[in-house]
Scaffold this motif. Structure first.
Motif, PDB file in Angstrom:
ATOM      1  N   LEU A  46     -54.421  18.800  19.837  1.00  0.00           N
ATOM      2  CA  LEU A  46     -55.863  18.860  19.589  1.00  0.00           C
ATOM      3  C   LEU A  46     -56.660  18.288  20.756  1.00  0.00           C
ATOM      4  CD1 LEU A  46     -56.041  17.836  15.820  1.00  0.00           C
ATOM      5  CD2 LEU A  46     -56.439  20.095  16.786  1.00  0.00           C
ATOM      6  N   LEU A  47     -56.210  17.171  21.287  1.00  0.00           N
ATOM      7  CA  LEU A  47     -56.914  16.582  22.431  1.00  0.00           C
ATOM      8  C   LEU A  47     -56.865  17.503  23.642  1.00  0.00           C
ATOM      9  CD1 LEU A  47     -55.764  12.850  22.162  1.00  0.00           C
ATOM     10  CD2 LEU A  47     -58.014  13.796  21.589  1.00  0.00           C
ATOM     11  N   ALA A  48     -55.713  18.142  23.856  1.00  0.00           N
ATOM     12  CA  ALA A  48     -55.601  19.088  24.966  1.00  0.00           C
ATOM     13  C   ALA A  48     -56.509  20.285  24.747  1.00  0.00           C
ATOM     14  CB  ALA A  48     -54.150  19.535  25.122  1.00  0.00           C
ATOM     15  N   GLU A  49     -56.549  20.787  23.529  1.00  0.00           N
ATOM     16  CA  GLU A  49     -57.395  21.940  23.224  1.00  0.00           C
ATOM     17  C   GLU A  49     -58.874  21.597  23.391  1.00  0.00           C
ATOM     18  OE1 GLU A  49     -58.145  25.048  19.470  1.00  0.00           O
ATOM     19  OE2 GLU A  49     -56.363  23.746  19.506  1.00  0.00           O
ATOM     20  N   GLY A  50     -59.222  20.364  23.042  1.00  0.00           N
ATOM     21  CA  GLY A  50     -60.617  19.941  23.187  1.00  0.00           C
ATOM     22  C   GLY A  50     -60.950  19.435  24.572  1.00  0.00           C
ATOM     23  N   GLY A  51     -59.937  19.323  25.442  1.00  0.00           N
ATOM     24  CA  GLY A  51     -60.167  18.827  26.792  1.00  0.00           C
ATOM     25  C   GLY A  51     -60.579  17.369  26.833  1.00  0.00           C
ATOM     26  N   LEU A  52     -59.970  16.559  25.945  1.00  0.00           N
ATOM     27  CA  LEU A  52     -60.367  15.158  25.819  1.00  0.00           C
ATOM     28  C   LEU A  52     -59.177  14.230  25.987  1.00  0.00           C
ATOM     29  CD1 LEU A  52     -62.574  15.363  22.586  1.00  0.00           C
ATOM     30  CD2 LEU A  52     -63.407  15.219  24.934  1.00  0.00           C
ATOM     31  N   SER A  53     -59.476  12.990  26.298  1.00  0.00           N
ATOM     32  CA  SER A  53     -58.497  11.914  26.229  1.00  0.00           C
ATOM     33  C   SER A  53     -58.872  11.037  25.039  1.00  0.00           C
ATOM     34  CB  SER A  53     -58.520  11.091  27.515  1.00  0.00           C
ATOM     35  OG  SER A  53     -59.762  10.405  27.631  1.00  0.00           O
ATOM     36  N   LEU A  54     -57.957  10.182  24.615  1.00  0.00           N
ATOM     37  CA  LEU A  54     -58.260   9.279  23.508  1.00  0.00           C
ATOM     38  C   LEU A  54     -59.488   8.424  23.797  1.00  0.00           C
ATOM     39  CD1 LEU A  54     -54.878   7.786  22.211  1.00  0.00           C
ATOM     40  CD2 LEU A  54     -56.614   8.993  20.867  1.00  0.00           C
ATOM     41  N   GLY A  55     -59.610   7.966  25.029  1.00  0.00           N
ATOM     42  CA  GLY A  55     -60.714   7.094  25.390  1.00  0.00           C
ATOM     43  C   GLY A  55     -62.080   7.751  25.309  1.00  0.00           C
ATOM     44  N   GLN A  56     -62.132   9.083  25.234  1.00  0.00           N
ATOM     45  CA  GLN A  56     -63.401   9.790  25.133  1.00  0.00           C
ATOM     46  C   GLN A  56     -63.859   9.994  23.693  1.00  0.00           C
ATOM     47  OE1 GLN A  56     -61.938  13.090  27.735  1.00  0.00           O
ATOM     48  NE2 GLN A  56     -63.884  12.821  28.803  1.00  0.00           N
ATOM     49  N   LEU A  76     -51.430   4.674   8.785  1.00  0.00           N
ATOM     50  CA  LEU A  76     -52.103   3.462   9.257  1.00  0.00           C
ATOM     51  C   LEU A  76     -51.508   2.979  10.572  1.00  0.00           C
ATOM     52  CD1 LEU A  76     -54.102   1.153   8.887  1.00  0.00           C
ATOM     53  CD2 LEU A  76     -52.371  -0.021   7.500  1.00  0.00           C
ATOM     54  N   GLY A  77     -50.176   2.948  10.660  1.00  0.00           N
ATOM     55  CA  GLY A  77     -49.536   2.463  11.880  1.00  0.00           C
ATOM     56  C   GLY A  77     -49.885   3.296  13.097  1.00  0.00           C
ATOM     57  N   ILE A  78     -49.878   4.614  12.938  1.00  0.00           N
ATOM     58  CA  ILE A  78     -50.213   5.489  14.062  1.00  0.00           C
ATOM     59  C   ILE A  78     -51.691   5.366  14.413  1.00  0.00           C
ATOM     60  CG2 ILE A  78     -50.433   7.913  14.755  1.00  0.00           C
ATOM     61  CD1 ILE A  78     -47.786   8.424  13.324  1.00  0.00           C
ATOM     62  N   ALA A  79     -52.542   5.304  13.397  1.00  0.00           N
ATOM     63  CA  ALA A  79     -53.976   5.140  13.661  1.00  0.00           C
ATOM     64  C   ALA A  79     -54.240   3.832  14.410  1.00  0.00           C
ATOM     65  CB  ALA A  79     -54.757   5.165  12.347  1.00  0.00           C
ATOM     66  N   GLN A  80     -53.595   2.760  14.000  1.00  0.00           N
ATOM     67  CA  GLN A  80     -53.780   1.473  14.679  1.00  0.00           C
ATOM     68  C   GLN A  80     -53.280   1.526  16.115  1.00  0.00           C
ATOM     69  OE1 GLN A  80     -51.705  -0.897  11.695  1.00  0.00           O
ATOM     70  NE2 GLN A  80     -53.606  -2.020  11.269  1.00  0.00           N
ATOM     71  N   GLY A  81     -52.128   2.170  16.317  1.00  0.00           N
ATOM     72  CA  GLY A  81     -51.586   2.264  17.664  1.00  0.00           C
ATOM     73  C   GLY A  81     -52.483   3.050  18.595  1.00  0.00           C
ATOM     74  N   LEU A  82     -52.999   4.176  18.107  1.00  0.00           N
ATOM     75  CA  LEU A  82     -53.890   5.004  18.925  1.00  0.00           C
ATOM     76  C   LEU A  82     -55.207   4.278  19.202  1.00  0.00           C
ATOM     77  CD1 LEU A  82     -53.381   8.480  17.197  1.00  0.00           C
ATOM     78  CD2 LEU A  82     -52.509   7.796  19.439  1.00  0.00           C
ATOM     79  N   ALA A  83     -55.747   3.643  18.167  1.00  0.00           N
ATOM     80  CA  ALA A  83     -57.058   3.009  18.300  1.00  0.00           C
ATOM     81  C   ALA A  83     -57.008   1.750  19.164  1.00  0.00           C
ATOM     82  CB  ALA A  83     -57.611   2.668  16.922  1.00  0.00           C
ATOM     83  N   PHE A  84     -55.906   1.012  19.086  1.00  0.00           N
ATOM     84  CA  PHE A  84     -55.829  -0.263  19.800  1.00  0.00           C
ATOM     85  C   PHE A  84     -55.947  -0.067  21.307  1.00  0.00           C
ATOM     86  CE2 PHE A  84     -53.510  -3.725  21.871  1.00  0.00           C
ATOM     87  CZ  PHE A  84     -54.179  -4.815  21.345  1.00  0.00           C
ATOM     88  N   GLY A  85     -55.141   0.850  21.849  1.00  0.00           N
ATOM     89  CA  GLY A  85     -55.158   1.058  23.294  1.00  0.00           C
ATOM     90  C   GLY A  85     -56.472   1.618  23.807  1.00  0.00           C
ATOM     91  N   ALA A  86     -57.118   2.454  22.995  1.00  0.00           N
ATOM     92  CA  ALA A  86     -58.366   3.089  23.420  1.00  0.00           C
ATOM     93  C   ALA A  86     -59.605   2.335  22.936  1.00  0.00           C
ATOM     94  CB  ALA A  86     -58.413   4.530  22.909  1.00  0.00           C
ATOM     95  N   GLU A  87     -59.382   1.237  22.213  1.00  0.00           N
ATOM     96  CA  GLU A  87     -60.480   0.421  21.682  1.00  0.00           C
ATOM     97  C   GLU A  87     -61.433   1.264  20.834  1.00  0.00           C
ATOM     98  OE1 GLU A  87     -62.288  -1.649  24.914  1.00  0.00           O
ATOM     99  OE2 GLU A  87     -60.593  -2.999  25.184  1.00  0.00           O
TER     100      GLU A  87
END
Length: 226
Positions: A46-56, A76-87
């Motif tokens: 999805l991020l590739a299709e939208g041309g985005l990075s997590l930080g965006q 929850l674990g995956i959401a926390q992992g993704l959100a933590f690095g990208a704040e």
């Protein structure tokens, strides 16, 4: 431009969705096992299709439960992992509410009763009505035996949805009809509530995000010697 990602693995379905200022990209697969292997590739696609990075992204929504204990913990674990690095702020959305939102999307009904098979002879159940485009709950979500729910105060709903209606067809007596095309919650149907929460500044940090099991207190009470 608002950019919001949603993920869910709380039931037999695994799904992810990306909101790009009104456009929705989504992935969905019914797979009782293998959610851990499926969800991150969905997010990457999805991020590739939208041309985005997590930080965006502006935030990340996740299915907070109720659902299977393992499935909710994975989400929850995956959401926390993704959100933590990208704040990123996190927005927990009820899986029962997402079912109701999906039913409204498919059928147009504005009063929906949702029920998820909770195993152990019980269901997770909640009633919802449409308010400003978002399904909001009427009363509390609960875990209950179908017979006990049916013995409670009589309420009539336009539509019923969810796996609980498949396992316990007697629940159909509380609804005008059952929506068979929406058996499980989908991440894309978490977006309306998450967008509302984003606009209201209701996001929490990765460390603050919590699941909602509904059954956790009941489970502890049933353990011998507790």
């Amino acid at each position: 431009m608002t950019r919001l990602l949603a993920i869910d693995t709380a039931t037999e379905a695994c799904s992810a969705a990306l909101w790009l200022q009104g456009e929705v990209l989504c992935r969905y697969q019914v797979a009782p096992r293998g959610h851990t292997e499926l969800i991150l590739p969905m997010v990457a696609e999805l991020l590739a299709e939208g041309g985005l990075s997590l930080g965006q992204l502006d935030g990340l929504a996740f299915g907070r439960g109720p659902g299977s204990f393992t499935g909710v913990r994975i989400t929850l674990g995956i959401a926390q992992g993704l959100a933590f690095g990208a704040e990123l702020p996190l927005f927990g959305v009820s899986n029962l509410q997402a079912l109701a939102q999906g039913t409204h999307r498919v059928t147009g009904c504005e009063r929906v009763l949702t029920a998820i098979d909770a195993r152990m002879g019980e269901i997770y159940v909640g009633g919802f009505r449409l308010h400003q485009g978002v399904m909001v709950k009427e009363g509390e979500e609960q875990v209950v035996a179908p017979a006990d729910y049916l013995a409670g105060p009589a309420q009539s709903w336009e539509q019923g949805a969810g796996s609980g209606f498949v396992t316990y067809p007697e629940l159909a007596g509380r609804v005008g009809r059952r929506c068979e095309s929406v058996p499980f919650p989908e991440a894309r149907d978490m977006l309306p509530r998450a967008l509302q929460a984003l606009q209201a500044g209701e996001g929490v940090s990765a460390a603050e995000a919590r699941p909602v099991y509904l059954r956790d207190k009941v489970t502890w009470q049933k353990l011998p010697g507790r």
